[in-house]
Design a protein around this motif. Structure first.
Motif, PDB file in Angstrom:
ATOM      1  N   LEU A  48       0.948  -1.031   0.084  1.00 32.00           N
ATOM      2  CA  LEU A  48      -0.103   0.028   0.082  1.00 32.00           C
ATOM      3  C   LEU A  48       0.996   1.251  -0.026  1.00 32.00           C
ATOM      4  N   ALA A  49       2.048   1.081   0.667  1.00 32.72           N
ATOM      5  CA  ALA A  49       2.856   2.455   0.769  1.00 32.72           C
ATOM      6  C   ALA A  49       3.613   2.689  -0.715  1.00 32.72           C
ATOM      7  N   ILE A  50       3.777   1.678  -1.439  1.00 28.65           N
ATOM      8  CA  ILE A  50       4.358   1.486  -2.734  1.00 28.65           C
ATOM      9  C   ILE A  50       3.142   2.128  -3.858  1.00 28.65           C
ATOM     10  N   ALA A  51       1.960   1.840  -3.553  1.00 30.69           N
ATOM     11  CA  ALA A  51       0.866   2.206  -4.593  1.00 30.69           C
ATOM     12  C   ALA A  51       0.834   3.547  -4.627  1.00 30.69           C
ATOM     13  N   VAL A  52       1.120   4.592  -3.799  1.00 35.38           N
ATOM     14  CA  VAL A  52       0.980   6.018  -3.770  1.00 35.38           C
ATOM     15  C   VAL A  52       2.053   6.120  -5.053  1.00 35.38           C
ATOM     16  N   PRO A  53       3.125   6.050  -4.754  1.00 33.89           N
ATOM     17  CA  PRO A  53       3.989   6.432  -6.261  1.00 33.89           C
ATOM     18  C   PRO A  53       3.786   5.791  -7.301  1.00 33.89           C
ATOM     19  N   LEU A  54       3.134   4.579  -7.305  1.00 29.92           N
ATOM     20  CA  LEU A  54       2.775   3.992  -8.589  1.00 29.92           C
ATOM     21  C   LEU A  54       1.472   4.453  -9.164  1.00 29.92           C
ATOM     22  N   ILE A  56       0.784   8.113  -8.812  1.00 24.30           N
ATOM     23  CA  ILE A  56       1.325   9.452  -8.843  1.00 24.30           C
ATOM     24  C   ILE A  56       2.290   9.424 -10.189  1.00 24.30           C
ATOM     25  N   LEU A  57       3.038   8.474 -10.497  1.00 22.61           N
ATOM     26  CA  LEU A  57       4.119   8.358 -11.450  1.00 22.61           C
ATOM     27  C   LEU A  57       3.348   7.669 -12.582  1.00 22.61           C
ATOM     28  N   HIS A  58       2.000   7.230 -12.445  1.00 23.20           N
ATOM     29  CA  HIS A  58       1.304   6.891 -13.776  1.00 23.20           C
ATOM     30  C   HIS A  58       1.883   5.553 -14.244  1.00 23.20           C
ATOM     31  N   CYS A  59       2.107   4.818 -13.280  1.00 23.64           N
ATOM     32  CA  CYS A  59       2.563   3.396 -13.827  1.00 23.64           C
ATOM     33  C   CYS A  59       1.235   2.691 -14.408  1.00 23.64           C
ATOM     34  N   PRO A  60       1.479   1.833 -15.542  1.00 22.90           N
ATOM     35  CA  PRO A  60       0.137   1.263 -15.896  1.00 22.90           C
ATOM     36  C   PRO A  60      -0.081   0.074 -15.145  1.00 22.90           C
ATOM     37  N   HIS A  61      -1.317  -0.206 -14.925  1.00 22.42           N
ATOM     38  CA  HIS A  61      -2.041  -1.117 -14.125  1.00 22.42           C
ATOM     39  C   HIS A  61      -1.509  -1.287 -12.767  1.00 22.42           C
ATOM     40  N   PRO A  62      -1.583  -0.081 -11.891  1.00 26.18           N
ATOM     41  CA  PRO A  62      -1.067   0.015 -10.590  1.00 26.18           C
ATOM     42  C   PRO A  62      -1.597  -0.940  -9.694  1.00 26.18           C
ATOM     43  N   LEU A  64      -2.442  -4.172 -10.200  1.00 30.41           N
ATOM     44  CA  LEU A  64      -1.765  -5.351 -10.480  1.00 30.41           C
ATOM     45  C   LEU A  64      -0.405  -5.422  -9.934  1.00 30.41           C
ATOM     46  N   PHE A  65       0.279  -4.267  -9.977  1.00 30.84           N
ATOM     47  CA  PHE A  65       1.647  -4.238  -9.275  1.00 30.84           C
ATOM     48  C   PHE A  65       1.464  -4.067  -7.983  1.00 30.84           C
ATOM     49  N   VAL A  66       0.527  -3.396  -7.288  1.00 31.31           N
ATOM     50  CA  VAL A  66       0.313  -3.364  -5.839  1.00 31.31           C
ATOM     51  C   VAL A  66       0.196  -4.980  -5.405  1.00 31.31           C
ATOM     52  N   ILE A  75       7.438 -13.602   0.312  1.00 30.63           N
ATOM     53  CA  ILE A  75       8.615 -14.257   0.190  1.00 30.63           C
ATOM     54  C   ILE A  75       9.942 -13.575   0.558  1.00 30.63           C
ATOM     55  N   PRO A  76      10.717 -13.638   1.297  1.00 33.22           N
ATOM     56  CA  PRO A  76      11.946 -12.891   1.662  1.00 33.22           C
ATOM     57  C   PRO A  76      12.819 -12.421   0.312  1.00 33.22           C
ATOM     58  N   PHE A  77      13.094 -11.267   0.152  1.00 30.99           N
ATOM     59  CA  PHE A  77      13.894 -10.499  -0.828  1.00 30.99           C
ATOM     60  C   PHE A  77      13.413 -10.631  -2.359  1.00 30.99           C
ATOM     61  N   CYS A  78      11.928 -11.316  -2.274  1.00 30.20           N
ATOM     62  CA  CYS A  78      11.405 -11.140  -3.701  1.00 30.20           C
ATOM     63  C   CYS A  78      10.410  -9.913  -4.082  1.00 30.20           C
ATOM     64  N   SER A  79      10.188  -8.834  -3.158  1.00 27.61           N
ATOM     65  CA  SER A  79       9.605  -7.914  -3.548  1.00 27.61           C
ATOM     66  C   SER A  79      10.260  -6.916  -4.374  1.00 27.61           C
ATOM     67  N   PRO A  80      11.786  -6.652  -4.318  1.00 24.22           N
ATOM     68  CA  PRO A  80      12.373  -5.781  -5.173  1.00 24.22           C
ATOM     69  C   PRO A  80      12.137  -6.448  -6.654  1.00 24.22           C
ATOM     70  N   LEU A  81      11.835  -7.711  -6.764  1.00 26.60           N
ATOM     71  CA  LEU A  81      11.638  -8.069  -8.154  1.00 26.60           C
ATOM     72  C   LEU A  81      10.269  -7.660  -8.847  1.00 26.60           C
ATOM     73  N   ALA A  82       9.377  -7.599  -8.219  1.00 29.69           N
ATOM     74  CA  ALA A  82       8.112  -7.027  -8.401  1.00 29.69           C
ATOM     75  C   ALA A  82       8.115  -5.578  -8.597  1.00 29.69           C
ATOM     76  N   LEU A  83       8.868  -4.784  -7.715  1.00 29.76           N
ATOM     77  CA  LEU A  83       9.205  -3.373  -7.953  1.00 29.76           C
ATOM     78  C   LEU A  83       9.835  -3.023  -9.226  1.00 29.76           C
ATOM     79  N   ALA A  84      10.882  -3.942  -9.617  1.00 29.40           N
ATOM     80  CA  ALA A  84      11.545  -3.902 -10.834  1.00 29.40           C
ATOM     81  C   ALA A  84      10.701  -4.074 -12.115  1.00 29.40           C
TER      82      ALA A  84
END
Length: 171
Positions: A48-54, A56-62, A64-66, A75-84
Motif C-alpha cells: 500500500l505504501a508503494i501504491a502511492v508512487p505507482l 502518482i507516477l502513472h505506472c500502467p496497471h498500478p 496489478l503491481f500493488v 517471500i523474503p527478498f522477492c519484493s524488489p523483483l516485483a518493484l523492478a
C-alpha cells in the motif's frame, strides 16, 4: 486428532521441562502466530505504501503491481523483483525519470519494511529484542529456507525463555 495431539505435546513438555513446559509450548505457538501475522501485515503495508508512487507516477496497471508487490513481499527478498517489473513498465510508458523515482522510493520503502518494521513487529510478538529478532529471521532463513522465516523467531523465543528460567536463582 488435533486435541489429542495437543494434549500429548503438553504432557511431553511437562515431562521434559517441568511444570513450565506447557507455558513454553504456548509461547512457541504465540511466536509463530505473531511472526506470520507480522510478515503478512508488513507485506500489505509495504504494497500500500508503494501504491502511492505507482499512481502518482502513472505506472500502467498500478493495482496489478500493488498485488504483485504484496504477494512477493511474503517471500523474503522477492519484493524488489516485483518493484523492478513495475519500474520497467513505468519506464516503457513514461520514460526513465519516472522509473528511477519509482524504483528509488520503492526500494526505500522495501528496505525500511524488511529491515526495521518486520523485525520490530516479529520481535514484539516473540518477546525478543530487535537484534535477536533480526538474527533469528535472517539466520534461520539462510539455514532452513522459507520455513526458517517462521520457525526461527519461535525457536529463539523459546530458547530465550528457557535460558531465563534455567539461569535464574529461583530455579
Amino acid at each position: 486428532g488435533g486435541a489429542s495431539l495437543a494434549d500429548q505435546i503438553m504432557i511431553f513438555s511437562r515431562k521434559v521441562v517441568g511444570d513450565s513446559g506447557p507455558n513454553h509450548i504456548l509461547q512457541l505457538t504465540k511466536a509463530i502466530r505473531g511472526t506470520v501475522t507480522g510478515v503478512v501485515m508488513v507485506g500489505v503495508i509495504q504494497g500500500l505504501a508503494i501504491a502511492v508512487p505507482l499512481v502518482i507516477l502513472h505506472c500502467p496497471h498500478p493495482a496489478l503491481f500493488v498485488f504483485a508487490i504484496i504477494v512477493s513481499s511474503l517471500i523474503p527478498f522477492c519484493s524488489p523483483l516485483a518493484l523492478a517489473l513495475a519500474a520497467s513498465a513505468t519506464f516503457f510508458a513514461h520514460g526513465p525519470v519516472s522509473a528511477i523515482i519509482l524504483l528509488s522510493i520503492g526500494l526505500v520503502v522495501i528496505f525500511a519494511a524488511d529491515h526495521v518494521v518486520k523485525p520490530k513487529l516479529v520481535g514484539h510478538s516473540t518477546e525478543l529484542g530487535f537484534l535477536s529478532s533480526m538474527v533469528s529471521i535472517l539466520g534461520t532463513l539462510k539455514v532452513l529456507g522459507l520455513i526458517g522465516l517462521f520457525v526461527g523467531p519461535a525457536l529463539f523465543s523459546v530458547a530465550a525463555t528457557l535460558w531465563k528460567e534455567f539461569s535464574s536463582e529461583n530455579s
